[in-house]
Design a protein around this motif. Structure first.
Motif, PDB file in Angstrom:
ATOM      1  N   GLY A   8     -44.057  -7.425  50.196  1.00 11.14           N
ATOM      2  CA  GLY A   8     -42.791  -7.571  49.957  1.00 11.14           C
ATOM      3  C   GLY A   8     -42.775  -8.553  48.326  1.00 11.14           C
ATOM      4  O   GLY A   8     -41.558  -9.375  48.087  1.00 11.14           O
ATOM      5  N   GLY A   9     -43.954  -8.437  47.432  1.00  6.89           N
ATOM      6  CA  GLY A   9     -43.755  -9.028  46.109  1.00  6.89           C
ATOM      7  C   GLY A   9     -44.308 -10.608  46.485  1.00  6.89           C
ATOM      8  O   GLY A   9     -44.501 -11.300  45.329  1.00  6.89           O
ATOM      9  N   GLN A  10     -44.723 -10.963  47.658  1.00  9.34           N
ATOM     10  CA  GLN A  10     -45.173 -12.266  47.914  1.00  9.34           C
ATOM     11  C   GLN A  10     -46.716 -12.320  48.429  1.00  9.34           C
ATOM     12  O   GLN A  10     -47.027 -11.446  49.134  1.00  9.34           O
ATOM     13  N   VAL A  46     -44.191  -2.520  56.054  1.00 11.39           N
ATOM     14  CA  VAL A  46     -43.393  -0.962  56.007  1.00 11.39           C
ATOM     15  C   VAL A  46     -42.073  -1.511  55.812  1.00 11.39           C
ATOM     16  O   VAL A  46     -41.305  -0.726  55.068  1.00 11.39           O
ATOM     17  N   ALA A  47     -41.578  -2.609  56.450  1.00  7.82           N
ATOM     18  CA  ALA A  47     -39.977  -2.964  56.435  1.00  7.82           C
ATOM     19  C   ALA A  47     -39.795  -3.140  54.782  1.00  7.82           C
ATOM     20  O   ALA A  47     -38.818  -2.630  54.193  1.00  7.82           O
ATOM     21  N   ALA A  48     -40.616  -3.702  54.054  1.00  8.54           N
ATOM     22  CA  ALA A  48     -40.627  -3.949  52.628  1.00  8.54           C
ATOM     23  C   ALA A  48     -40.497  -2.983  51.829  1.00  8.54           C
ATOM     24  O   ALA A  48     -39.755  -2.898  51.101  1.00  8.54           O
ATOM     25  N   ALA A  49     -41.350  -2.029  52.333  1.00  7.06           N
ATOM     26  CA  ALA A  49     -41.723  -0.860  51.424  1.00  7.06           C
ATOM     27  C   ALA A  49     -40.465   0.162  51.490  1.00  7.06           C
ATOM     28  O   ALA A  49     -39.837   0.765  50.731  1.00  7.06           O
ATOM     29  N   PHE A 193     -43.723  -4.877  38.705  1.00  7.63           N
ATOM     30  CA  PHE A 193     -43.404  -3.931  39.804  1.00  7.63           C
ATOM     31  C   PHE A 193     -42.450  -4.768  40.850  1.00  7.63           C
ATOM     32  O   PHE A 193     -42.467  -6.032  41.049  1.00  7.63           O
ATOM     33  N   PRO A 194     -41.383  -4.118  41.384  1.00  9.95           N
ATOM     34  CA  PRO A 194     -40.452  -4.618  42.121  1.00  9.95           C
ATOM     35  C   PRO A 194     -40.837  -4.945  43.569  1.00  9.95           C
ATOM     36  O   PRO A 194     -41.881  -4.340  43.969  1.00  9.95           O
TER      37      PRO A 194
END
Ligand code: NAD
Length: 487
Positions: A8-10, A46-49, A193-194
């Motif tokens: 999730g970007g972190q 998966v939740a973040a994607a 990238f988001p």
């Protein structure tokens, strides 16, 4: 150097706090302790994607392409750092990581950056009165599991087409070589990238890899690795019938006909088998040579093999580095005994180098073994600097030997006879054939195999097809619908 999971970007630690040491195969020293993902982390990714997918898939294709192009530039701007990191984590000589792995990684992201807005649907000529068009939609969340032999390059082979097509990605690098993909994650965050579009989770194959293959909300799994694990992935993926793409092992035939340019054969074949210490699925691991030229060719080839400079991957003059782990070195060396038990003759190599400076590393000398086509060493993938040689008399015999394994990935042939070149290329059971060269790859040229080497293709337009689902739309423009139930 990043050592945590990218979700999730972190960059975050694993939920259960587990880590695994990544070792430098030159001397088995610890480079870093790297977080190891478990099923809970895969769930988080998966939740973040899933959360990122609606916006990412609807973003203008040109914008997705622009980010991939920016990433390619960032890779080039960080070339030295990435090349060093890849060399210490994998053992690839720095001359290769600088001149091949890093440029090829940038080139692949750039190719698919350019592809994003050029991959078109089609209009299908059906009966008059209807417009039938085909669009290609992204699959959704895709899982990607890669091996340790080209970890940096494989981030681009796997992620670039998936992202260009509008998918969100969860990539698991091999437990032995997680560092370069985390460096790519860092660059992806930097270029914008988001969050959630890309998630990179090092972890054990049997835990994180299995969890990706089984996950009910992952729509596709793309795997590069061994045939045995490929089979397990197919089974694990059956729960939600996810799409599966498999790039598996190989046992590359390298046919040398009597009219070949032997000096070119020596150079091309040495690259084919000894580049990256032979740890390549498309390695030229089986030389099959016409008996009339076998002695002359082998004399030259053995002399070259003995002259290869083995050493510290960070030394710019090193031509061959260590294998990726000591377990793998021992496995490769075990094939020397297996060869001898079946009557094979070791023509050169077959042991670790004598140099004291290399004693604590995972080194194996370039090894050439004369063996029968049916011997285990001629049938099983050794995945090291280990080439078998067999001879033939007729073209038919050459083809029978070449096609006589369960694999069908890459194959090559050397001849000056144009007709023979095309005929043999047609008859070879392989996804890729090289004529008077070996192991050429390009982001534009489809890559993959048949038989036990897997299915699906990376690279080129084929890769875009693999990462999309076709949707056929029928529109009645001015057709009269015939009455099926006339009343
Ligand atoms: P491997 O199959 O053991 O591992 C590959 C990856 O799969 C690793 O990330 C590993 O962690 C993961 N994995 C292991 N068990 C798993 C499971 N049960 N479920 C999900 N994932 C799992 O292979 P390796 O030893 O790392 O790599 C060498 C193999 O890869 C060779 O056979 C080689 O030919 C093949 N390879 C194929 C290609 C190709 O494009 N065809 C390219 C490179 C390597």
């Amino acid at each position: 150097m990043q050592t945590q999971l990218f979700i999730g970007g972190q960059f975050v630690p694993a939920a259960n706090g587990e880590t695994l040491a990544s070792l430098n195969p030159h001397d088995n020293s610890v480079i870093a302790e790297v977080a190891m993902a478990g099923p809970a982390d895969i769930d988080r990714a998966v939740a973040a994607a899933k959360a990122a997918f609606p916006k990412w898939s609807k973003l203008a294709a040109m914008e997705r392409g622009r980010l991939l192009l920016k990433l390619a530039d960032a890779i080039e701007a960080n070339a030295d750092r990435l090349a060093r990191l890849e060399s210490i984590d994998t053992g690839h000589p720095i001359r290769d990581t600088r001149n091949l792995d890093v440029p090829r990684t940038a080139a692949t992201f750039r190719y698919f950056g350019g592809m994003a807005d050029k991959f078109e649907g089609s209009v299908i000529p059906v009966e008059a009165g209807f417009l039938n068009y085909l669009t290609r939609e992204p699959v959704g969340v895709v899982g990607q599991v890669v091996p340790w032999n080209f970890p940096l390059m494989f981030t681009s082979w796997k992620m670039a087409p998936a992202l260009a097509a509008g998918n969100c990605v969860i990539l698991k690098p091999a437990e032995l070589t997680p560092l370069s993909s985390l460096a790519i994650a860092e660059l992806m965050a930097e270029v914008g990238f988001p969050a959630g579009v890309v998630n990179i989770l090092p972890g054990l194959g049997s835990v994180a890899g299995q969890s990706i293959a089984e996950h009910p909300e992952i729509g596709k799994v793309a795997f590069t690795g061994s045939t045995a694990v490929g089979r397990r992935i197919v089974q694990a993926s059956s729960g939600n019938l996810k799409k599966v793409q498999l790039e598996l092992g190989g046992k590359g035939a390298n046919l040398v006909f009597g009219d070949a340019d032997l000096d070119a054969v020596v150079q091309g074949s040495a690259f084919g088998i000894f580049h990256n210490q032979g740890q390549a699925c498309i390695a030229a691991s089986r030389m099959i040579v016409h008996e009339a030229v076998a002695d002359e060719l082998l004399e030259k080839f053995v002399a070259l093999a003995r002259s290869i400079k083995i050493g510290d991957p960070l030394d710019p003059s090193t031509e061959m580095g260590p294998l990726t782990s000591s377990q793998h070195r021992d496995r490769v060396l075990s094939y020397v005994d297996i060869a001898r038990e079946q009557g094979g003759r070791v023509l050169t190599g077959g042991k670790t180098p004598d140099a004291a400076a290399l004693a604590s590393g995972c080194y194996v000398e370039p090894t050439i073994v004369a063996a029968k086509p049916e011997d285990r060493v001629s049938q099983e993938e050794v995945f090291g600097p280990f080439m078998t040689v067999a001879t033939f008399r007729t073209d038919e015999e050459a083809l029978a030997i070449a096609n006589g394994t369960e694999y069908g990935l890459g194959a090559g042939l050397w001849t000056r006879d144009l007709q023979r070149a095309h005929l043999v290329a047609r008859e070879l059971h392989a996804g890729m054939v090289w004529v008077n060269c070996y192991k050429r790859v390009s982001p534009a040229s489809p890559f993959g195999g048949v038989g036990a080497s897997g299915y699906g293709r990376e690279m080129g337009f084929e890769a875009m097809r693999e990462y999309t689902q076709p949707k056929s739309v029928w529109v009645n423009v001015d057709a009269q619908i015939p009455a099926y139930f006339p009343r």
